[in-house]
Each structure stands twice: as structure tokens, then as C-alpha cells.
Design a protein around this motif. Structure first.
Motif, mmCIF file in Angstrom:
data_model
loop_
_atom_site.group_PDB
_atom_site.id
_atom_site.type_symbol
_atom_site.label_atom_id
_atom_site.label_comp_id
_atom_site.label_asym_id
_atom_site.label_seq_id
_atom_site.Cartn_x
_atom_site.Cartn_y
_atom_site.Cartn_z
ATOM 1 N N ILE A 283 -18.589 -29.348 39.983
ATOM 2 C CA ILE A 283 -17.470 -28.415 40.094
ATOM 3 C C ILE A 283 -16.329 -28.905 39.215
ATOM 4 N N TRP A 284 -16.023 -30.197 39.300
ATOM 5 C CA TRP A 284 -15.044 -30.818 38.403
ATOM 6 C C TRP A 284 -15.292 -32.313 38.346
ATOM 7 N N SER A 285 -14.744 -32.946 37.329
ATOM 8 C CA SER A 285 -14.792 -34.390 37.162
ATOM 9 C C SER A 285 -13.461 -34.842 36.580
ATOM 10 N N THR A 286 -12.865 -35.880 37.166
ATOM 11 C CA THR A 286 -11.568 -36.377 36.722
ATOM 12 C C THR A 286 -11.645 -37.876 36.436
ATOM 13 N N SER A 287 -11.208 -38.281 35.253
ATOM 14 C CA SER A 287 -11.178 -39.694 34.907
ATOM 15 C C SER A 287 -9.943 -40.357 35.504
ATOM 16 N N ILE A 288 -10.156 -41.499 36.166
ATOM 17 C CA ILE A 288 -9.072 -42.303 36.724
ATOM 18 C C ILE A 288 -8.686 -43.407 35.756
ATOM 19 N N GLY A 289 -9.612 -43.779 34.886
ATOM 20 C CA GLY A 289 -9.337 -44.823 33.908
ATOM 21 C C GLY A 289 -9.781 -46.205 34.327
ATOM 22 N N SER A 290 -10.298 -46.345 35.565
ATOM 23 C CA SER A 290 -10.775 -47.636 36.069
ATOM 24 C C SER A 290 -11.907 -47.364 37.058
ATOM 25 N N TYR A 291 -12.703 -48.401 37.335
ATOM 26 C CA TYR A 291 -13.775 -48.274 38.317
ATOM 27 C C TYR A 291 -13.228 -47.696 39.625
ATOM 28 N N VAL A 311 -7.700 -41.549 45.998
ATOM 29 C CA VAL A 311 -8.604 -42.383 45.221
ATOM 30 C C VAL A 311 -8.061 -43.805 45.114
ATOM 31 N N GLY A 312 -8.914 -44.786 45.457
ATOM 32 C CA GLY A 312 -8.634 -46.191 45.213
ATOM 33 C C GLY A 312 -9.543 -46.695 44.114
ATOM 34 N N SER A 313 -9.032 -47.566 43.255
ATOM 35 C CA SER A 313 -9.811 -48.005 42.094
ATOM 36 C C SER A 313 -9.343 -49.380 41.631
ATOM 37 N N TRP A 314 -9.864 -49.823 40.480
ATOM 38 C CA TRP A 314 -9.400 -51.072 39.880
ATOM 39 C C TRP A 314 -8.084 -50.861 39.127
ATOM 40 N N ASP A 315 -7.566 -49.667 39.163
ATOM 41 C CA ASP A 315 -6.269 -49.364 38.580
ATOM 42 C C ASP A 315 -5.168 -49.990 39.457
ATOM 43 N N SER A 316 -3.953 -49.985 38.957
ATOM 44 C CA SER A 316 -2.817 -50.489 39.725
ATOM 45 C C SER A 316 -2.090 -49.378 40.469
ATOM 46 N N ARG A 317 -2.646 -48.161 40.427
ATOM 47 C CA ARG A 317 -2.021 -47.011 41.057
ATOM 48 C C ARG A 317 -2.976 -46.355 42.044
ATOM 49 N N VAL A 318 -2.408 -45.749 43.090
ATOM 50 C CA VAL A 318 -3.176 -44.868 43.954
ATOM 51 C C VAL A 318 -3.052 -43.459 43.391
ATOM 52 N N GLY A 335 -0.008 -51.946 42.741
ATOM 53 C CA GLY A 335 -0.225 -53.298 42.257
ATOM 54 C C GLY A 335 -1.673 -53.476 41.849
ATOM 55 N N THR A 336 -2.021 -54.641 41.384
ATOM 56 C CA THR A 336 -3.323 -54.898 40.799
ATOM 57 C C THR A 336 -4.473 -54.650 41.770
ATOM 58 N N ASP A 337 -5.421 -53.802 41.359
ATOM 59 C CA ASP A 337 -6.670 -53.536 42.089
ATOM 60 C C ASP A 337 -6.427 -52.841 43.435
ATOM 61 N N VAL A 338 -6.231 -51.538 43.372
ATOM 62 C CA VAL A 338 -6.015 -50.731 44.584
ATOM 63 C C VAL A 338 -7.391 -50.342 45.143
ATOM 64 N N TRP A 339 -8.034 -51.293 45.812
ATOM 65 C CA TRP A 339 -9.414 -51.099 46.257
ATOM 66 C C TRP A 339 -9.510 -50.328 47.571
ATOM 67 N N ALA A 340 -8.487 -50.363 48.404
ATOM 68 C CA ALA A 340 -8.571 -49.752 49.730
ATOM 69 C C ALA A 340 -7.465 -48.713 49.899
ATOM 70 N N VAL A 341 -7.857 -47.507 50.326
ATOM 71 C CA VAL A 341 -6.911 -46.421 50.576
ATOM 72 C C VAL A 341 -7.305 -45.705 51.857
ATOM 73 N N VAL A 356 -1.835 -44.262 52.602
ATOM 74 C CA VAL A 356 -1.596 -45.696 52.617
ATOM 75 C C VAL A 356 -2.576 -46.352 51.651
ATOM 76 N N ALA A 357 -2.099 -47.353 50.909
ATOM 77 C CA ALA A 357 -2.920 -48.003 49.888
ATOM 78 C C ALA A 357 -2.651 -49.495 49.880
ATOM 79 N N ALA A 358 -3.703 -50.269 49.553
ATOM 80 C CA ALA A 358 -3.599 -51.721 49.493
ATOM 81 C C ALA A 358 -4.015 -52.210 48.119
ATOM 82 N N ALA A 359 -3.237 -53.121 47.562
ATOM 83 C CA ALA A 359 -3.569 -53.756 46.289
ATOM 84 C C ALA A 359 -4.177 -55.118 46.576
ATOM 85 N N LEU A 360 -5.468 -55.252 46.292
ATOM 86 C CA LEU A 360 -6.196 -56.476 46.592
ATOM 87 C C LEU A 360 -5.506 -57.697 46.002
ATOM 88 N N ASN A 361 -5.297 -57.684 44.702
ATOM 89 C CA ASN A 361 -4.779 -58.870 44.021
ATOM 90 C C ASN A 361 -3.268 -58.880 43.864
#
Length: 513
Positions: A283-291, A311-318, A335-341, A356-361
Motif C-alpha cells: 500500500i505504501w513504503s516509507t524510508s526512515i533512513g536507519s534500520y 517507529v523506533g529505529s537506529w536513527d536518533s529520532r522517533v 538521542g542515539t538509537d531509538v530502539w524502543a517506542v 514515549v520513546a527510549a534512546a538506547l545509547n
């Protein structure tokens, strides 16, 4: 001789958002918490309780692996020592009552060796923590990365449980549906290759009146596929290649008017994909720029009547994407590596959930207004943040709260943290403008601390792996200088903690001559 120079990259002390408060903290020994969830009220105090799973370990056998703690106070209710921990933040969950005692139960997927209680789908008694059953394929599958509760598929009036497992020597990964009552397999789907990274319950899309299942594969750059499987048999209904590992997969209510729920897949192709639920057509695809690490459908935030996606990713943004067309509604720095949202019930009285979002590193958690992306509060830590979860109201103030799971490198005493969700927990003034709040400023080879006179403090400096490089304790003198020589080269994190509970962090880079 030239001295090493410390360069300040980021200091959360200069953030304009207020810092929320800790409701309670829980000590989990020498084990970090990979997963933390809110669940049933086990101790009958009218407050939901909290469950945390440690990072996996095969030994020793008596090390606690899963905790149940009071949602109101953080006190221990029960401890399980047989489940052997998890990997990732999708392997612990709450299931409807499986053993007929009237209490919801706990499900988890374990990592580690198959000779112990690793590589298993496990059910625990929510009331006591005792193991109800364990399903494993032993050495013919790998770590169980994800577990989810499903509906009753085998007609025994007990909901059943889904699990997704990785690869083992000579064996690809698999998805499984096991009986919630006995732990026996109802069906088993062996992937042609690669690992099963994630799994989720879905709607009936093949017309047999049985809800179907979504599964995401990948991990070795071979089988980067989203699957829809028959809920009755585990047979394939459709597949869609996602160009790289499918790290997370979820159901989203119908976004294109086809009459079927749709599929959201997060991929290490740096993209989020929305797939037609009936046949897998994009239906659609959106690039986040990180895993992409995590995708969470959220109730409509942009007013178009369709669910959206956090979306949570290896980016520094949610990132928050429109469910309708994948366009970005807003994104915000964490912050660095927003792995959990995750999402949180509305606290701003605008009728929409928050994010709510968490930056791993970056070692911090932030809460955002779900509609606008405005930062409401933040909280810094001395450890990596493995998991963040929106929770119900745990402190009785009528506002939903937030649960956090932390790594354990001896930089924080506690590893399950309950944070107040209230946006009034802090103050909207800039911390940098308040002389009595803690702050860190770095010049050359020393730090300038701002600590209220007479207030005891601890300054901890760690490297990116969480290893402690230096600890300095003292009593505040207003502004003072401290030497930071001898902490080695590279990126460092400084955590300044005051005895009254206030804290701040700074990210540093040590440059050798």
C-alpha cells in the motif's frame, strides 16, 4: 605536551523540557532488564502490577529470571528462577488466564542453550510465578525472539500462544502456535531459510472464520520476508519480500478501504511497509533512513480517521507516520538509537494518545504529545535503556505512567524504573537557567559542575559499552571544577546525580592529541 581535550556533544541538562519524577525503582541484582510490561493486579491492591524479564543466562540456576513487582510500590511479589531470560524487547507478555485460576498469566520466549530452559516458549502462573509449561524444539531451532497471545484455536476454551524462533545449526527458524492450556504444538511452520524475528495475531483473511497470523523473517540477509499464515494450520496465505530483515510486524486496522485489516512491517531496509492484509500487496513504503527496530500502531493522530504508526529505529529520532499514506506526521529527537517506542494514554486532554520513546545509547526516555510531537518531559539514566512501555496509572494520580528496563553495568542501582507520566511532574523552565539545578559543562580536560551548596552528589563517567571509567563523589559548592583526566579516549557519558533525586547527563568525546 598537549593535554587531551574533552568536547561536549550534548547535554540533556540544557533541554527545555521538564524532567519527570521516579515513582519507584526496583533492584534486579546483577542482571539488566530487557522486557518490562504492566499486567494483572496480583497482590489485590487495586493497582496493576509489573513484570520484568532479565537478559538471558544459562547459569547459575538460582539466578532470578522473571520478576513480578507491585505496580504501586515496586516491592517484590514473586520471582521465577527457571525461565532463563529473554533477548530483545518482544519476548515477554501478558496472556489471558491459561490455568483457570481467574488470573491473567505471563508468557515469554527464552534465549540461551536448549539444555536449560532456553530456546523455549514458556507460560508462567501470573499469581505465583511457577512455570505452567514449556515448549521447545531443543537444538532444532534457535532463540525465541517473540511471543504473543492469540485466540483459542484448538477449541479447549483457553487462548493459545504464538512464538517466533531463530536459526540453529543446520536448522532455519520457525513460527509455532502452542496450546495455552498444555503447551503442546497446534501447528509448526518451518521457514525455508533464515530466522523468524517477530510474530503477531491477525484477522481472518482466507475466509475460514479463523484469525490468521503475521510473521517476519530475516537476520542473515537471505529470507527478508513478511508472511501471512493460516491461523488454523500454519500454511502460507501470502508472502512479501521486504528487501531486508523484518524486525517487527503488526496488524493495523484497514487503512485503504479494502475491508481487511492491513499489515505494518518494519525492515532493516531502513523502511516501514504497509501491506494489504488480504494478499500482501504494498500500500505504501516509507524510508526512515536507519534500520527499523519497532513499529507500533496508534489510534488516529492526524485526524484522517485511520490508525497511524510510531517507529523506533537506529536513527536518533522517533518518527510518527500516517497510516493512510506513510507520510511523516512528525518526528522528534530523542538521542542515539531509538530502539524502543510505545504509546501512552492521553495525558494532555486533547483526546489523543501520547508517544514515549527510549534512546538506547543516549540513555534517556522522552514523552511526546501524540498529535504535535512536542516534548512533554524527559528522564536521563546512567545505563542503556533496553525497553520502554506505556503503563496504566500506577501512582493513583489519574494519569498513565511509564515503565523502563535498563542494562546492568553497575552504573545504576535499579533496573526497573517507574516514571510518572504527568506532564506536571517537572517544570517547563530551562534547567540551564536555574542556578540551583544540576548541570555539567565541559572545558578542555575538566568539567564545571553546578550543584547546590551542601547537596551531596555523584558523578559517574562511562564508555559507550556501559563500562564505568570514573566515579567522583562530593558535596556541592555551587560551581566547581573537576578533573576528567585518565578516563581514556572516545565517546563518554557523564551522569550527575544529586542526593535529592535530581540528575542530568552529558555526552562527551575525549580527543587525544
Amino acid at each position: 605536551m598537549r593535554l587531551p581535550a574533552l568536547v561536549l556533544l550534548m547535554a540533556t541538562a540544557l533541554s527545555a523540557q521538564p524532567q519527570t519524577r521516579v515513582i519507584w525503582s526496583f533492584y534486579s541484582g546483577n542482571s539488566g532488564i530487557y522486557n518490562v510490561v504492566a499486567g494483572p493486579d496480583v497482590n489485590s491492591d487495586s493497582t496493576p502490577d509489573v513484570f520484568g524479564a532479565v537478559y538471558y543466562s544459562d547459569a547459575p540456576a538460582d539466578t532470578p529470571k522473571v520478576y513480578c513487582v507491585s505496580g504501586a510500590t515496586g516491592d517484590t511479589i514473586w520471582v521465577n528462577r527457571t525461565a532463563y531470560g529473554t533477548w530483545g524487547n518482544k519476548a515477554l507478555g501478558v496472556a489471558p488466564d491459561l490455568n483457570g485460576d481467574g488470573m491473567q498469566d505471563i508468557i515469554m520466549g527464552s534465549a540461551g542453550g536448549y539444555t536449560t530452559a532456553g530456546r523455549s516458549v514458556i507460560a508462567l502462573d501470573g499469581l505465583t510465578g511457577d512455570m505452567l509449561w514449556r515448549y521447545t524444539k531443543r537444538d532444532s531451532w534457535g532463540w525465541v525472539y517473540c511471543v504473543r497471545s492469540s485466540v483459542d484455536m484448538d477449541n479447549d476454551s483457553v487462548p493459545d500462544i504464538l512464538g517466533a524462533a531463530g536459526t540453529a545449526t543446520n536448522y532455519p527458524g520457525a513460527g509455532v502456535l502452542v496450546s495455552g492450556r498444555t503447551g503442546q504444538p497446534i501447528w509448526f511452520f518451518r521457514l525455508p531459510e533464515d530466522a523468524a524475528e517477530c510474530i503477531a495475531p491477525f484477522d481472518d483473511v482466507n475466509g475460514d472464520s479463523v484469525p490468521d497470523v503475521l510473521l517476519g523473517a530475516g537476520g542473515n540477509y537471505i529470507n527478508d520476508t513478511a508472511y501471512c499464515l493460516s491461523g488454523a494450520t500454519g500454511a502460507r496465505i501470502w508472502t512479501r519480500n521486504c528487501s531486508d530483515e523484518v524486525s517487527d510486524i503488526e496488524r493495523i486496522p484497514d487503512v485503504n478501504g479494502s475491508g481487511y485489516a492491513d499489515c505494518i512491517a518494519g525492515s532493516w531496509s531502513d523502511s516501514v511497509l504497509c501491506l494489504e492484509g488480504s494478499n500482501g500487496t504494498p500500500i505504501w513504503s516509507t524510508s526512515i533512513g536507519s534500520y527499523v527496530m519497532e513499529v507500533v500502531p496508534v489510534r488516529d493522530l492526524d485526524g484522517d480517521g485511520r490508525h497511524d504508526v510510531v517507529v523506533g529505529s537506529w536513527d536518533s529520532r522517533v518518527h510518527v507516520l500516517s497510516g493512510g499514506d506513510g507520510s511523516e506526521i512528525w518526528s522528534a529527537s530523542v538521542g542515539t538509537d531509538v530502539w524502543a517506542v510505545d504509546t501512552l494514554a492521553d495525558i494532555t486532554a486533547d483526546g489523543k494518545p501520547e508517544v514515549v520513546a527510549a534512546a538506547l545509547n543516549e540513555r534517556q526516555v522522552k514523552l511526546f504529545n501524540g498529535e504535535t510531537g512536542e516534548a512533554l518531559w524527559y528522564y536521563p539514566f546512567g545505563e542503556r535503556v533496553y525497553d520502554v512501555t506505556g503503563a496504566p496509572d500506577l501512582d493513583g494520580d489519574g494519569v498513565a505512567d511509564v515503565l523502563v528496563g535498563l542494562q546492568d553495568q553497575n552504573n545504576e542501582q535499579y533496573h526497573i524504573i517507574c516514571l510518572s507520566g504527568s506532564e506536571q511532574a517537572g517544570t517547563a523552565e530551562s534547567i540551564a537557567d536555574r542556578a540551583q539545578d544540576p548541570a555539567i559543562r565541559v572545558l578542555a580536560d575538566h568539567a564545571i559542575l553546578n550543584v547546590p551548596p551542601g547537596c551531596r552528589y555523584r558523578l559517574t563517567v562511562v564508555d559507550v559499552a556501559g563500562r564505568r571509567r570514573q566515579t567522583i563523589r562530593g558535596t556541592g559548592k555551587g560551581q566547581e571544577e573537576l578533573s576528567l583526566r585518565g578516563i581514556g579516549s572516545g565517546v563518554r557519558f557523564a551522569l550527575l546525580e544529586l542526593e535529592d533525586g535530581r540528575r542530568t547527563t552529558a555526552k562527551l568525546a575525549l580527543l587525544q592529541p
